[in-house]
Every structure is written in structure tokens, then in C-alpha cells.
Design a protein around this motif. Structure first.
Motif, PDB file in Angstrom:
ATOM      1  N   ILE A  32       0.711  -1.249   0.022  1.00 56.79           N
ATOM      2  CA  ILE A  32      -0.030  -0.075   0.164  1.00 56.79           C
ATOM      3  C   ILE A  32       0.825   1.269  -0.085  1.00 56.79           C
ATOM      4  O   ILE A  32       0.489   2.096  -0.675  1.00 56.79           O
ATOM      5  CB  ILE A  32      -1.013  -0.077   1.199  1.00 56.79           C
ATOM      6  N   ILE A  33       2.124   1.314   0.841  1.00 58.77           N
ATOM      7  CA  ILE A  33       2.912   2.311   0.768  1.00 58.77           C
ATOM      8  C   ILE A  33       3.546   2.571  -0.605  1.00 58.77           C
ATOM      9  O   ILE A  33       3.727   3.496  -1.000  1.00 58.77           O
ATOM     10  CB  ILE A  33       3.976   2.232   2.047  1.00 58.77           C
ATOM     11  N   ALA A  34       3.926   1.579  -1.107  1.00 61.44           N
ATOM     12  CA  ALA A  34       4.593   1.437  -2.317  1.00 61.44           C
ATOM     13  C   ALA A  34       3.727   2.184  -3.339  1.00 61.44           C
ATOM     14  O   ALA A  34       4.006   2.688  -4.435  1.00 61.44           O
ATOM     15  CB  ALA A  34       5.051  -0.063  -3.071  1.00 61.44           C
ATOM     16  N   ILE A  35       2.252   1.767  -3.622  1.00 65.25           N
ATOM     17  CA  ILE A  35       1.394   2.294  -4.529  1.00 65.25           C
ATOM     18  C   ILE A  35       1.130   3.629  -4.052  1.00 65.25           C
ATOM     19  O   ILE A  35       1.096   4.635  -5.063  1.00 65.25           O
ATOM     20  CB  ILE A  35       0.102   1.680  -4.414  1.00 65.25           C
ATOM     21  N   ASN A  36       1.064   4.302  -2.899  1.00 67.60           N
ATOM     22  CA  ASN A  36       0.927   5.649  -2.586  1.00 67.60           C
ATOM     23  C   ASN A  36       2.402   6.328  -3.100  1.00 67.60           C
ATOM     24  O   ASN A  36       2.000   7.628  -3.497  1.00 67.60           O
ATOM     25  CB  ASN A  36       0.841   5.818  -1.081  1.00 67.60           C
ATOM     26  N   LEU A  37       3.640   5.767  -3.047  1.00 72.50           N
ATOM     27  CA  LEU A  37       4.621   6.310  -3.647  1.00 72.50           C
ATOM     28  C   LEU A  37       4.531   6.526  -4.928  1.00 72.50           C
ATOM     29  O   LEU A  37       5.007   7.613  -5.366  1.00 72.50           O
ATOM     30  CB  LEU A  37       5.884   5.536  -3.304  1.00 72.50           C
ATOM     31  N   MET A  38       4.171   5.488  -5.714  1.00 71.48           N
ATOM     32  CA  MET A  38       3.818   5.659  -7.081  1.00 71.48           C
ATOM     33  C   MET A  38       2.870   6.979  -7.565  1.00 71.48           C
ATOM     34  O   MET A  38       2.980   7.706  -8.303  1.00 71.48           O
ATOM     35  CB  MET A  38       3.160   4.672  -7.788  1.00 71.48           C
ATOM     36  N   GLY A  39       1.761   7.025  -6.673  1.00 67.05           N
ATOM     37  CA  GLY A  39       0.994   8.048  -6.907  1.00 67.05           C
ATOM     38  C   GLY A  39       1.683   9.511  -6.621  1.00 67.05           C
ATOM     39  O   GLY A  39       1.321  10.526  -7.036  1.00 67.05           O
ATOM     40  N   SER A  40       2.422   9.485  -5.533  1.00 67.53           N
ATOM     41  CA  SER A  40       3.117  10.741  -5.317  1.00 67.53           C
ATOM     42  C   SER A  40       4.030  11.177  -6.343  1.00 67.53           C
ATOM     43  O   SER A  40       4.278  12.375  -6.750  1.00 67.53           O
ATOM     44  CB  SER A  40       4.028  10.643  -3.720  1.00 67.53           C
ATOM     45  N   GLY A  41       4.775  10.215  -6.946  1.00 70.10           N
ATOM     46  CA  GLY A  41       5.492  10.421  -8.012  1.00 70.10           C
ATOM     47  C   GLY A  41       4.719  10.900  -9.420  1.00 70.10           C
ATOM     48  O   GLY A  41       5.163  12.082 -10.128  1.00 70.10           O
ATOM     49  N   VAL A  42       3.600  10.598  -9.570  1.00 73.28           N
ATOM     50  CA  VAL A  42       2.597  11.052 -10.472  1.00 73.28           C
ATOM     51  C   VAL A  42       2.173  12.540 -10.282  1.00 73.28           C
ATOM     52  O   VAL A  42       2.238  13.405 -11.259  1.00 73.28           O
ATOM     53  CB  VAL A  42       1.421   9.927 -10.882  1.00 73.28           C
ATOM     54  N   PHE A  43       1.942  12.719  -9.152  1.00 69.95           N
ATOM     55  CA  PHE A  43       1.471  14.165  -8.639  1.00 69.95           C
ATOM     56  C   PHE A  43       2.473  15.397  -8.867  1.00 69.95           C
ATOM     57  O   PHE A  43       2.379  16.111  -9.446  1.00 69.95           O
ATOM     58  CB  PHE A  43       0.852  14.060  -7.158  1.00 69.95           C
ATOM     59  N   LEU A  44       3.727  14.736  -8.510  1.00 69.79           N
ATOM     60  CA  LEU A  44       4.913  15.485  -8.690  1.00 69.79           C
ATOM     61  C   LEU A  44       5.090  15.703 -10.109  1.00 69.79           C
ATOM     62  O   LEU A  44       5.347  17.171 -10.417  1.00 69.79           O
ATOM     63  CB  LEU A  44       6.125  15.129  -8.029  1.00 69.79           C
ATOM     64  N   VAL A  45       5.187  14.979 -10.795  1.00 64.41           N
ATOM     65  CA  VAL A  45       5.231  15.366 -12.579  1.00 64.41           C
ATOM     66  C   VAL A  45       4.015  16.070 -12.879  1.00 64.41           C
ATOM     67  O   VAL A  45       4.495  17.011 -13.593  1.00 64.41           O
ATOM     68  CB  VAL A  45       5.352  14.066 -13.201  1.00 64.41           C
ATOM     69  N   MET A  46       2.935  16.091 -12.359  1.00 62.35           N
ATOM     70  CA  MET A  46       1.969  16.793 -12.885  1.00 62.35           C
ATOM     71  C   MET A  46       1.966  18.082 -12.408  1.00 62.35           C
ATOM     72  O   MET A  46       1.461  19.300 -13.227  1.00 62.35           O
ATOM     73  CB  MET A  46       0.542  16.117 -12.503  1.00 62.35           C
ATOM     74  N   ILE A  47       2.433  18.353 -11.277  1.00 63.74           N
ATOM     75  CA  ILE A  47       2.647  19.821 -10.653  1.00 63.74           C
ATOM     76  C   ILE A  47       3.744  20.456 -11.448  1.00 63.74           C
ATOM     77  O   ILE A  47       3.695  21.671 -11.787  1.00 63.74           O
ATOM     78  CB  ILE A  47       2.755  19.903  -9.222  1.00 63.74           C
ATOM     79  N   ALA A  48       4.923  19.740 -11.460  1.00 63.78           N
ATOM     80  CA  ALA A  48       5.837  20.301 -12.474  1.00 63.78           C
ATOM     81  C   ALA A  48       5.440  20.562 -13.661  1.00 63.78           C
ATOM     82  O   ALA A  48       5.969  21.790 -14.323  1.00 63.78           O
ATOM     83  CB  ALA A  48       7.216  19.197 -12.630  1.00 63.78           C
TER      84      ALA A  48
END
Length: 93
Positions: A32-48
């Protein structure tokens, strides 16, 4: 290297780290933590990507905020299901 490219690379690295954890770990909480980490990476790319222009793209920012709410809700559901599964397997022993 521009700031946008830097944050996109960091987001991609977070996504790859989460994917590695998802594929190699077996414990439900760690997955579950790994999936959240993947989501955080996607959010970071979208904000960038949203911050590339001087007035940031409001659509991408709104999508990230909505995605954060959905991610928190999905994490809560996954944790509850994982907890119920763990307690049901303990009662069967």
C-alpha cells in the motif's frame, strides 16, 4: 537542467521506486505504501508540468488536488481491507 526537468526526474524516480516495491514486497502494508509512493510521483510530475508556464495551468492543479483526495480515500479503504483480512486470518488459526 531546468527546474521542471529536475522535478519530473524526481517524480519518475519516485514512481520507479514505488513500482519496485510493489513488485518485490509481499506484506500488504508495504505494498500500500509502494502504491502511494507511485501516486506521489505522478502528482509531482503533474505539478511540475503545470508550473512550466508563468500562470500555472489550473486544470492540472485541480486534477492533482482531486487526485490527492481520491488517493487518501483509496488508502483508507485499502488499509481497512488489509486490517480485516489480517484479523480474519488470525481468527481462523
Amino acid at each position: 537542467m531546468s527546474a521542471t526537468l529536475y522535478w519530473i526526474a524526481i517524480g519518475f524516480a519516485l514512481w520507479l521506486l514505488g513500482l519496485h516495491g510493489l513488485l518485490t514486497l509481499r506484506h500488504a502494508l508495504r505494498r500500500i505504501i509502494a502504491i502511494n509512493l507511485m501516486g506521489s510521483g505522478v502528482f509531482l510530475v503533474m505539478i511540475a508540468l503545470a508550473a512550466r508556464h508563468d500562470p500555472s495551468d489550473p486544470l492540472l492543479v485541480a486534477l492533482v488536488v482531486t487526485g490527492l483526495v481520491v488517493a487518501v480515500s483509496a488508502t483508507a479503504l485499502a488499509l481497512r481491507l488489509s486490517s480485516a483480512l489480517a484479523s480474519s486470518t488470525e481468527h481462523e488459526r
